[in-house]
Design a protein around this motif. Structure first.
Motif, PDB file in Angstrom:
ATOM      1  N   ALA A  22       7.060   9.334  -6.309  1.00 51.51           N
ATOM      2  CA  ALA A  22       8.145   9.406  -5.339  1.00 51.51           C
ATOM      3  C   ALA A  22       9.109   8.246  -5.567  1.00 51.51           C
ATOM      4  CB  ALA A  22       7.596   9.359  -3.915  1.00 51.51           C
ATOM      5  N   PRO A  23      10.402   8.511  -5.712  1.00 49.07           N
ATOM      6  CA  PRO A  23      11.364   7.424  -5.950  1.00 49.07           C
ATOM      7  C   PRO A  23      11.638   6.617  -4.690  1.00 49.07           C
ATOM      8  CG  PRO A  23      12.513   9.524  -5.794  1.00 49.07           C
ATOM      9  CD  PRO A  23      11.045   9.834  -5.739  1.00 49.07           C
ATOM     10  N   VAL A  24      11.292   5.336  -4.719  1.00 49.49           N
ATOM     11  CA  VAL A  24      11.435   4.462  -3.547  1.00 49.49           C
ATOM     12  C   VAL A  24      12.028   3.129  -3.983  1.00 49.49           C
ATOM     13  CG1 VAL A  24      10.165   3.121  -1.820  1.00 49.49           C
ATOM     14  CG2 VAL A  24       9.579   5.523  -2.199  1.00 49.49           C
ATOM     15  N   LEU A  25      12.951   2.632  -3.178  1.00 48.03           N
ATOM     16  CA  LEU A  25      13.512   1.289  -3.362  1.00 48.03           C
ATOM     17  C   LEU A  25      12.999   0.397  -2.245  1.00 48.03           C
ATOM     18  CD1 LEU A  25      15.453  -0.824  -4.603  1.00 48.03           C
ATOM     19  CD2 LEU A  25      17.259   0.145  -3.140  1.00 48.03           C
ATOM     20  N   ALA A  26      12.358  -0.711  -2.598  1.00 53.11           N
ATOM     21  CA  ALA A  26      11.889  -1.703  -1.627  1.00 53.11           C
ATOM     22  C   ALA A  26      12.792  -2.927  -1.712  1.00 53.11           C
ATOM     23  CB  ALA A  26      10.446  -2.084  -1.911  1.00 53.11           C
ATOM     24  N   ILE A  27      13.269  -3.379  -0.563  1.00 49.48           N
ATOM     25  CA  ILE A  27      14.130  -4.564  -0.489  1.00 49.48           C
ATOM     26  C   ILE A  27      13.395  -5.620   0.331  1.00 49.48           C
ATOM     27  CG2 ILE A  27      16.352  -5.473   0.289  1.00 49.48           C
ATOM     28  CD1 ILE A  27      17.373  -2.531   0.169  1.00 49.48           C
TER      29      ILE A  27
ATOM     30  N   GLY B 180       9.503   6.511  -9.393  1.00 46.57           N
ATOM     31  CA  GLY B 180       8.614   5.418  -9.020  1.00 46.57           C
ATOM     32  C   GLY B 180       9.309   4.416  -8.125  1.00 46.57           C
ATOM     33  N   VAL B 181       8.780   3.207  -8.128  1.00 49.23           N
ATOM     34  CA  VAL B 181       9.228   2.154  -7.207  1.00 49.23           C
ATOM     35  C   VAL B 181      10.141   1.168  -7.918  1.00 49.23           C
ATOM     36  CG1 VAL B 181       8.456   0.232  -5.764  1.00 49.23           C
ATOM     37  CG2 VAL B 181       7.126   2.368  -5.831  1.00 49.23           C
ATOM     38  N   SER B 182      11.238   0.822  -7.258  1.00 43.05           N
ATOM     39  CA  SER B 182      12.063  -0.319  -7.657  1.00 43.05           C
ATOM     40  C   SER B 182      12.018  -1.346  -6.541  1.00 43.05           C
ATOM     41  CB  SER B 182      13.512   0.108  -7.908  1.00 43.05           C
ATOM     42  OG  SER B 182      13.657   0.764  -9.151  1.00 43.05           O
ATOM     43  N   HIS B 183      12.064  -2.623  -6.927  1.00 42.46           N
ATOM     44  CA  HIS B 183      11.986  -3.706  -5.946  1.00 42.46           C
ATOM     45  C   HIS B 183      13.108  -4.704  -6.191  1.00 42.46           C
ATOM     46  CE1 HIS B 183      10.244  -7.839  -4.890  1.00 42.46           C
ATOM     47  NE2 HIS B 183      10.576  -7.281  -3.745  1.00 42.46           N
ATOM     48  N   ILE B 184      13.820  -5.029  -5.117  1.00 40.91           N
ATOM     49  CA  ILE B 184      14.849  -6.061  -5.139  1.00 40.91           C
ATOM     50  C   ILE B 184      14.476  -7.110  -4.098  1.00 40.91           C
ATOM     51  CG2 ILE B 184      17.255  -6.602  -4.597  1.00 40.91           C
ATOM     52  CD1 ILE B 184      17.974  -3.751  -5.440  1.00 40.91           C
ATOM     53  N   THR B 185      14.498  -8.376  -4.481  1.00 42.30           N
ATOM     54  CA  THR B 185      14.286  -9.450  -3.511  1.00 42.30           C
ATOM     55  C   THR B 185      15.476 -10.398  -3.556  1.00 42.30           C
ATOM     56  OG1 THR B 185      12.673 -11.055  -2.684  1.00 42.30           O
ATOM     57  CG2 THR B 185      13.006 -11.003  -5.062  1.00 42.30           C
TER      58      THR B 185
ATOM     59  N   MET C 151       4.860  -6.797  -9.689  1.00 46.62           N
ATOM     60  CA  MET C 151       4.953  -6.455 -11.114  1.00 46.62           C
ATOM     61  C   MET C 151       4.227  -5.153 -11.458  1.00 46.62           C
ATOM     62  SD  MET C 151       4.611 -10.144 -13.051  1.00 46.62           S
ATOM     63  CE  MET C 151       4.413  -9.383 -14.660  1.00 46.62           C
ATOM     64  N   ASP C 152       3.080  -4.914 -10.851  1.00 52.61           N
ATOM     65  CA  ASP C 152       2.325  -3.713 -11.198  1.00 52.61           C
ATOM     66  C   ASP C 152       2.871  -2.466 -10.523  1.00 52.61           C
ATOM     67  OD1 ASP C 152      -0.072  -2.346 -12.376  1.00 52.61           O
ATOM     68  OD2 ASP C 152      -0.545  -2.044 -10.256  1.00 52.61           O
ATOM     69  N   VAL C 153       3.312  -2.589  -9.282  1.00 55.15           N
ATOM     70  CA  VAL C 153       3.721  -1.399  -8.539  1.00 55.15           C
ATOM     71  C   VAL C 153       5.130  -0.937  -8.890  1.00 55.15           C
ATOM     72  CG1 VAL C 153       4.737  -2.516  -6.493  1.00 55.15           C
ATOM     73  CG2 VAL C 153       3.538  -0.323  -6.258  1.00 55.15           C
ATOM     74  N   ALA C 154       5.980  -1.856  -9.364  1.00 54.88           N
ATOM     75  CA  ALA C 154       7.401  -1.539  -9.521  1.00 54.88           C
ATOM     76  C   ALA C 154       7.780  -1.252 -10.968  1.00 54.88           C
ATOM     77  CB  ALA C 154       8.250  -2.687  -8.985  1.00 54.88           C
ATOM     78  N   GLU C 155       8.589  -0.210 -11.133  1.00 60.58           N
ATOM     79  CA  GLU C 155       9.173   0.101 -12.443  1.00 60.58           C
ATOM     80  C   GLU C 155      10.332  -0.839 -12.749  1.00 60.58           C
ATOM     81  OE1 GLU C 155       8.051   2.364 -14.484  1.00 60.58           O
ATOM     82  OE2 GLU C 155       6.638   3.439 -13.206  1.00 60.58           O
ATOM     83  N   PHE C 156      11.031  -1.259 -11.703  1.00 55.04           N
ATOM     84  CA  PHE C 156      12.117  -2.235 -11.816  1.00 55.04           C
ATOM     85  C   PHE C 156      11.893  -3.276 -10.743  1.00 55.04           C
ATOM     86  CE2 PHE C 156      16.241  -3.954 -10.585  1.00 55.04           C
ATOM     87  CZ  PHE C 156      16.782  -4.299 -11.812  1.00 55.04           C
TER      88      PHE C 156
ATOM     89  N   ASN D 230       0.816  -1.206   0.000  1.00 55.42           N
ATOM     90  CA  ASN D 230       0.000   0.000   0.000  1.00 55.42           C
ATOM     91  C   ASN D 230       0.855   1.263   0.000  1.00 55.42           C
ATOM     92  OD1 ASN D 230      -2.690   1.130   0.001  1.00 55.42           O
ATOM     93  ND2 ASN D 230      -2.241   1.868   2.061  1.00 55.42           N
ATOM     94  N   GLY D 231       1.884   1.277   0.845  1.00 51.86           N
ATOM     95  CA  GLY D 231       2.769   2.437   0.859  1.00 51.86           C
ATOM     96  C   GLY D 231       3.529   2.599  -0.442  1.00 51.86           C
ATOM     97  N   LEU D 232       3.851   1.481  -1.087  1.00 47.80           N
ATOM     98  CA  LEU D 232       4.555   1.561  -2.369  1.00 47.80           C
ATOM     99  C   LEU D 232       3.635   2.084  -3.469  1.00 47.80           C
ATOM    100  CD1 LEU D 232       6.704  -1.697  -2.297  1.00 47.80           C
ATOM    101  CD2 LEU D 232       7.379   0.641  -1.695  1.00 47.80           C
ATOM    102  N   TYR D 233       2.359   1.714  -3.413  1.00 46.57           N
ATOM    103  CA  TYR D 233       1.425   2.285  -4.387  1.00 46.57           C
ATOM    104  C   TYR D 233       1.249   3.783  -4.160  1.00 46.57           C
ATOM    105  CZ  TYR D 233      -0.070  -1.815  -6.986  1.00 46.57           C
ATOM    106  OH  TYR D 233      -0.102  -2.902  -7.844  1.00 46.57           O
ATOM    107  N   ASP D 234       1.401   4.215  -2.929  1.00 42.01           N
ATOM    108  CA  ASP D 234       1.380   5.657  -2.654  1.00 42.01           C
ATOM    109  C   ASP D 234       2.531   6.337  -3.390  1.00 42.01           C
ATOM    110  OD1 ASP D 234       0.420   7.999  -1.338  1.00 42.01           O
ATOM    111  OD2 ASP D 234       1.976   7.792   0.176  1.00 42.01           O
ATOM    112  N   ALA D 235       3.716   5.732  -3.327  1.00 45.56           N
ATOM    113  CA  ALA D 235       4.873   6.276  -4.032  1.00 45.56           C
ATOM    114  C   ALA D 235       4.665   6.250  -5.538  1.00 45.56           C
ATOM    115  CB  ALA D 235       6.123   5.486  -3.657  1.00 45.56           C
ATOM    116  N   LYS D 236       4.146   5.142  -6.048  1.00 47.94           N
ATOM    117  CA  LYS D 236       3.875   5.039  -7.486  1.00 47.94           C
ATOM    118  C   LYS D 236       2.885   6.115  -7.929  1.00 47.94           C
ATOM    119  CE  LYS D 236       1.479   1.906 -10.759  1.00 47.94           C
ATOM    120  NZ  LYS D 236       2.474   1.672 -11.812  1.00 47.94           N
ATOM    121  N   SER D 237       1.834   6.330  -7.142  1.00 46.66           N
ATOM    122  CA  SER D 237       0.778   7.263  -7.527  1.00 46.66           C
ATOM    123  C   SER D 237       1.241   8.710  -7.510  1.00 46.66           C
ATOM    124  CB  SER D 237      -0.429   7.095  -6.591  1.00 46.66           C
ATOM    125  OG  SER D 237      -0.966   5.789  -6.677  1.00 46.66           O
ATOM    126  N   ASP D 238       2.139   9.050  -6.580  1.00 47.76           N
ATOM    127  CA  ASP D 238       2.571  10.439  -6.437  1.00 47.76           C
ATOM    128  C   ASP D 238       3.962  10.716  -6.992  1.00 47.76           C
ATOM    129  OD1 ASP D 238       0.190  11.114  -5.301  1.00 47.76           O
ATOM    130  OD2 ASP D 238       0.920  11.222  -3.244  1.00 47.76           O
TER     131      ASP D 238
END
Length: 584
Positions: free
Chosen positions: A94-99, A154-159, A123-128, A84-92
């Motif tokens: 804001a550059p965010v990295l989620a690990i 936008g959002v990048s995600h690394i797992t 897949m939907d929320v992340a640009e990378f 939910n917080g990542l979709y907030d970043a995507k919508s507004d």
């Protein structure tokens, strides 16, 4: 000693200038946490009570600092909670990295504990969106993730699978194609500028207009002087989208304040009456508040070309940063001698401010909610950071908190999520430890992530939380009545003693129920050196309605009353007393 994947990850983040990470540990990400532990002097880990709060905080950190926000969570449910917080970043934007952590690499897809394919989920929320596969993969993935988040806002995600987090360079041979150190930890920002012919055409269009209006959004937050110069030259009122609330001070004679469901009547009058519209750094979603298509000539400036023409037909689109584009065509804009359109907007705004002053100084009991925010506004520092939550509280803050000086403001904009308030204030306090941070929140949003009060106390953040307590989901109540024509249902909240909760968490707690005491209680709360919660018990039947309510909304309102809303007598009395002529 050979470095682990986790060591390499954290060191690469440090080389990118990351100094703060919000999150919660867990067995699926503990390898990375060991690397964070051993590098505490270079990178701070901020423990929150819910992963959703970590993502919200990372989003707000990016909004306030214009740098990368970072959050971290374990595998499975921990990662899911970030969304939910990542979709907030995507919508507004804001550059965010989620690990996130992941299950063991050789048990993935075998129904192992917390075996959730987070790459698919993100897949939907992340640009990378990428899984790290070994030590030689780390720098390449981190660099691309950071650059993508910054470039695309936008959002990048690394797992990272749990076991791979502990692999070292001895555990895997590098492929011949993966040349060591080929990836650079450097972001080269793009500063596009429109062609000179387009800039000239935009200036000519503005010069031809006789009733020019400016709609300024968050893209103008660094362009205050340019926006004011344009308004002065074009004789144009400045209408502010919510995320652009801090673009110009609210007491400036050229602004008519906000727009949309929580805006002002003068802003709506200006938008509907203009013949030329300049949309600068905004994609304000409420299409019904824009001028009707075909009625107005329009210029739009936006850093993202795909946003040009998104909400309103555009004659000239200028892709670029608002400050730079405005500086380019301002010398070509002629100063208008006819100021009648601006003067009419200023006259309307004077009347609107008088109405707001009457509403903000009501002495009725129960306390009218706007009275609390009205009094708070007078006590804020000129460099205060104000965050708010979603609901009627957003309306109150938009209308009664006035930006001045270098104040900052943030809210969950396009996503309009509840519960962002406390995490946003945590991020603000870490980003700007020497500035006053105030969170204006409703009891609905407060109770969703109330555990973050403990986070505020743990780090002794001097955040002042103002809870507007009416024991009801107020925005939904009025939507049911005014938008749907139905009696209220499912919106009552079990009362919570938020001042008592604050005390239990270790913060100061205040309660105010008398309008005559609001100012003194708020003054004492703001003067307290540590975290504070003020619960203001307010009237649940005080409607927050649009500056201009439609005939349909008025009919729906009265229809709801006729259907038997059990509070209809109190509601009608309140509305009549407020003299909201659009409803009555």
């Amino acid at each position: 000693m050979a470095k682990t994947v986790s060591d390499l990850l954290v060191e690469r983040l440090i080389s990118w200038g990351v100094d703060t990470i919000f999150g919660i540990p867990g067995d699926g990400i503990n390898g990375v946490f060991e690397a964070l532990r051993t590098r505490q002097e270079k990178i701070k880990f901020i423990q929150v009570r819910h992963e959703e709060a970590a993502a919200f905080a990372a989003c707000a950190y990016a909004k306030f600092t214009r740098r990368l926000g970072v959050c971290i969570a374990t595998s499975g449910p921990g990662g899911i909670h970030l969304l939910n917080g990542l979709y907030d970043a995507k919508s507004d934007g804001a550059p965010v990295l989620a690990i996130t952590g992941d299950t063991y690499h050789d048990l993935s897809g075998t129904h192992y504990q917390q075996d959730v394919d987070l790459v698919k989920i993100f897949m939907d929320v992340a640009e990378f969106n990428q899984r790290i596969m070994g030590p030689a993969h780390v720098d390449n993935v981190v660099d691309t993730a950071v650059k993508t988040a910054l470039m695309r806002r936008g959002v990048s995600h690394i797992t990272i699978p749990k076991d791979i987090q502990e692999w070292t360079s001895r555990d895997e041979e590098r492929s011949r194609a993966n040349v060591p150190e080929h990836s650079a930890d450097l972001f080269a920002a793009v500063h596009p500028m429109p062609h000179a012919n387009l800039i000239e055409a935009a200036a000519e269009l503005i010069n031809r207009g006789s009733k020019v209006a400016i709609l300024a959004g968050q893209g103008c937050l660094g362009a205050r002087e340019e926006v004011l110069e344009l308004a002065e030259k074009a004789g144009a009122p400045i209408i502010k989208a919510l995320l652009g609330k801090a673009v110009v001070p609210d007491d400036h004679p050229y602004t008519t304040g906000g727009i949309g469901l929580l805006g002002t009547a003068p802003s709506q009058d200006a938008l509907q009456g203009c013949d030329t519209l300049i949309i600068a750094g905004s994609s304000m979603p409420y299409v019904e508040f824009y001028p009707k298509p075909g009625k107005t000539k329009a210029v739009q400036i936006d850093i993202n070309p795909s946003r040009i023409g998104l909400r309103h037909p555009i004659d000239i689109g200028l892709a670029g940063e608002c400050s730079a584009v405005l500086r380019a065509f301002l010398p070509l804009v002629q100063k208008k001698t006819d100021r009648s359109f601006l003067e009419k907007a200023q006259k309307n705004m004077h009347s609107w401010n008088e109405l707001m002053a009457k509403r903000g100084t009501r002495a009725d009991t129960p306390i009218k909610p706007q009275v609390v925010v009205w009094e708070l506004n007078k006590l804020l520092d000129d460099d205060a950071i104000v965050v708010t939550d979603s609901g009627t509280i957003t309306d109150l803050t938009a209308r009664f908190i006035h930006m001045r000086g270098t104040m900052k403001f943030a809210v969950s904009g396009s996503l309009a999520s509840m519960a962002n308030g406390l995490p946003y204030s945590i991020a603000a306090a870490f980003a700007y430890p020497d500035r006053q941070v105030v969170c204006v929140i409703g009891d609905g949003g407060m109770s969703m992530l109330m555990g973050e009060l403990a986070t505020i106390v743990k780090y002794n953040l001097p955040v002042k939380v103002i809870v507007i307590k009416n024991n009801v989901l107020g925005q939904i109540k009025w939507e049911q009545i005014a938008m749907e024509g139905a009696p209220e249902f499912g919106i009552e909240l079990q009362p919570i003693d938020f001042a008592g909760v604050a005390l239990a968490c270790g913060a100061a707690g205040y309660t105010v129920e008398d309008p005559a005491q609001v100012e003194s209680v708020l003054r004492d709360a703001l003067a307290h050196p540590g975290p504070v919660v003020v619960q203001a018990v307010v009237d649940p039947n005080e409607p927050e309605l649009p500056g201009h309510i439609t005939s349909e909304q008025a009919l729906n309102f009265m229809e709801a009353m006729a259907k038997g809303d059990r509070e209809r007598a109190k509601i009608i009395k309140t509305v009549l007393k407020n003299k909201i002529r659009e409803v009555v």
